[in-house]
Design a protein around this motif. Structure first.
Motif, PDB file in Angstrom:
ATOM      1  N   HIS A  28       0.810  -1.207   0.000  1.00  0.00           N
ATOM      2  CA  HIS A  28       0.000   0.000   0.000  1.00  0.00           C
ATOM      3  C   HIS A  28       0.850   1.267   0.000  1.00  0.00           C
ATOM      4  CE1 HIS A  28      -4.086  -1.845   1.388  1.00  0.00           C
ATOM      5  NE2 HIS A  28      -3.668  -2.300   0.220  1.00  0.00           N
ATOM      6  N   CYS A  66       1.566   1.708  -3.576  1.00  0.00           N
ATOM      7  CA  CYS A  66       0.366   2.152  -4.295  1.00  0.00           C
ATOM      8  C   CYS A  66       0.130   3.648  -4.115  1.00  0.00           C
ATOM      9  CB  CYS A  66      -0.852   1.356  -3.831  1.00  0.00           C
ATOM     10  SG  CYS A  66      -0.816  -0.391  -4.317  1.00  0.00           S
ATOM     11  N   ILE A 114      -6.425   4.543  -0.550  1.00  0.00           N
ATOM     12  CA  ILE A 114      -5.059   4.879  -0.948  1.00  0.00           C
ATOM     13  C   ILE A 114      -4.942   6.381  -1.200  1.00  0.00           C
ATOM     14  CG2 ILE A 114      -3.253   4.531  -2.667  1.00  0.00           C
ATOM     15  CD1 ILE A 114      -3.633   2.140  -0.822  1.00  0.00           C
TER      16      ILE A 114
END
Length: 328
Positions: free
Chosen positions: A164, A167, A200
């Motif tokens: 993450h 991302c 995100i």
């Protein structure tokens, strides 16, 4: 400026066959009171360091010849580099008349994406539609799982390796690619993201001052300490199972909590959060909204990640609400 659009403060009744209650017993009043997790002492230092590394990446942006044109918008393939040496793809949409007044980075859900979609913005918008590392038709990467249940666990053993973080860097680098390819988009740069892209996006926004405003739809990854106690049909269930056998996972998740990050977002943000959602527990969604430090508007959805006859009308209402917020 804090606004809430909903006819009342009651819960919602939805016919379903899930083995748990997707409202988790929360009505609107309770959801608006969901607290924000306390951030780790070095939370800001961790994310600022990650942002600095992403800012140093030569994104080497490339846009190919038009793939399609419709409704005054030209669609082109795009490629760019991101943190860790990965090269990602997606799409670039620009006005056919060449008149660009603003830009937008558009995140996607955990299912990835294989095309562009509608934007609740003006015709003068240039937008980049990136595929996050490991996800979508143009985001596949060797060694990164493409299904949500495994992707959400990739590198979760440590904050430095958790996917993450990469991302979030992909969104920063996508913004750089957009501005390199269409410099006029720097006049106003917005972010739009749903579900995975909403969470995100919340993680990425506090650390990038190029963004002017944002719209987050049913954002994921909020209030992890609570989320770990709530069953769901989405990626959170894989994280719950991992945590049950590896309780140390909770310490890593403290650095990737969308609500914790939202407490540092000061730009205007529109949040669409659902009262009933089997995939992303509503308390986590509302925790992201509740944490926001700047101007905010809440658009309450009756359901999220749940198909029913009322979805098209709800989507039209949401798009109108987003448009009014982002274009004001």
């Amino acid at each position: 400026m804090n606004r809430t659009a909903h006819p009342g403060n009651q819960g919602v009744q939805v016919d379903h066959a899930y083995p748990f209650d997707p409202t988790h017993g929360y009505d609107l009043d309770a959801l608006l009171a969901v607290p924000v997790p306390e951030e780790p002492d070095d939370f800001a230092a961790f994310w600022q360091g990650l942002r600095a590394r992403a800012a140093a990446v030569d994104v080497d942006a490339w846009a190919g010849p038009p793939e399609a044109e419709a409704d005054g918008v030209v669609v082109r393939p795009v490629r760019y580099a991101s943190l860790g040496g990965v090269r990602l793809g997606g799409w670039l949409t620009v006005p056919a008349d060449g008149r660009v007044t603003r830009g937008c980075v558009v995140g996607h859900g955990y299912g990835g994406r294989d095309r562009v979609g509608p934007l609740p913005l003006t015709r003068g918008t240039a937008a980049i539609w990136p595929c996050a590392r490991g996800l979508g038709a143009r985001g596949t990467q060797p060694g990164i799982p493409s299904d949500a249940a495994r992707h959400v666990l990739h590198g979760i053993e440590a904050r430095e390796s958790y996917v993450h973080g990469g991302c979030a860097a992909d969104l920063w680098c996508a913004a750089t690619a957009l501005l390199d390819l269409v410099p006029e988009a720097a006049g106003r740069l917005d972010y739009l993201g749903a579900s995975f892209g909403g969470g995100i996006g919340a993680l990425a926004l506090p650390w990038d001052d190029r963004f002017t405003a944002a719209a987050l739809v049913v954002p994921s990854f909020g209030a992890h300490p609570l989320r770990l106690t709530l069953p769901c049909t989405g990626s959170g269930e894989a994280v719950r199972a991992r945590h049950a056998s590896h309780p140390e996972t909770a310490e890593v998740l403290r650095y990737f909590d969308a609500a914790t990050a939202a407490a540092r977002i000061t730009i205007p943000v529109h949040v669409a959060a659902a009262l009933f959602d089997p995939a992303v527990p509503p308390p986590g969604q509302f925790a992201v909204h509740n944490a926001l430090a700047g101007p905010r508007e809440l658009h309450v959805l009756e359901t999220g990640h749940h198909d029913h006859p009322g979805v098209p009308a709800a989507e039209r209402s949401l798009a109108a609400s987003q448009r009014a917020f982002l274009c004001s």
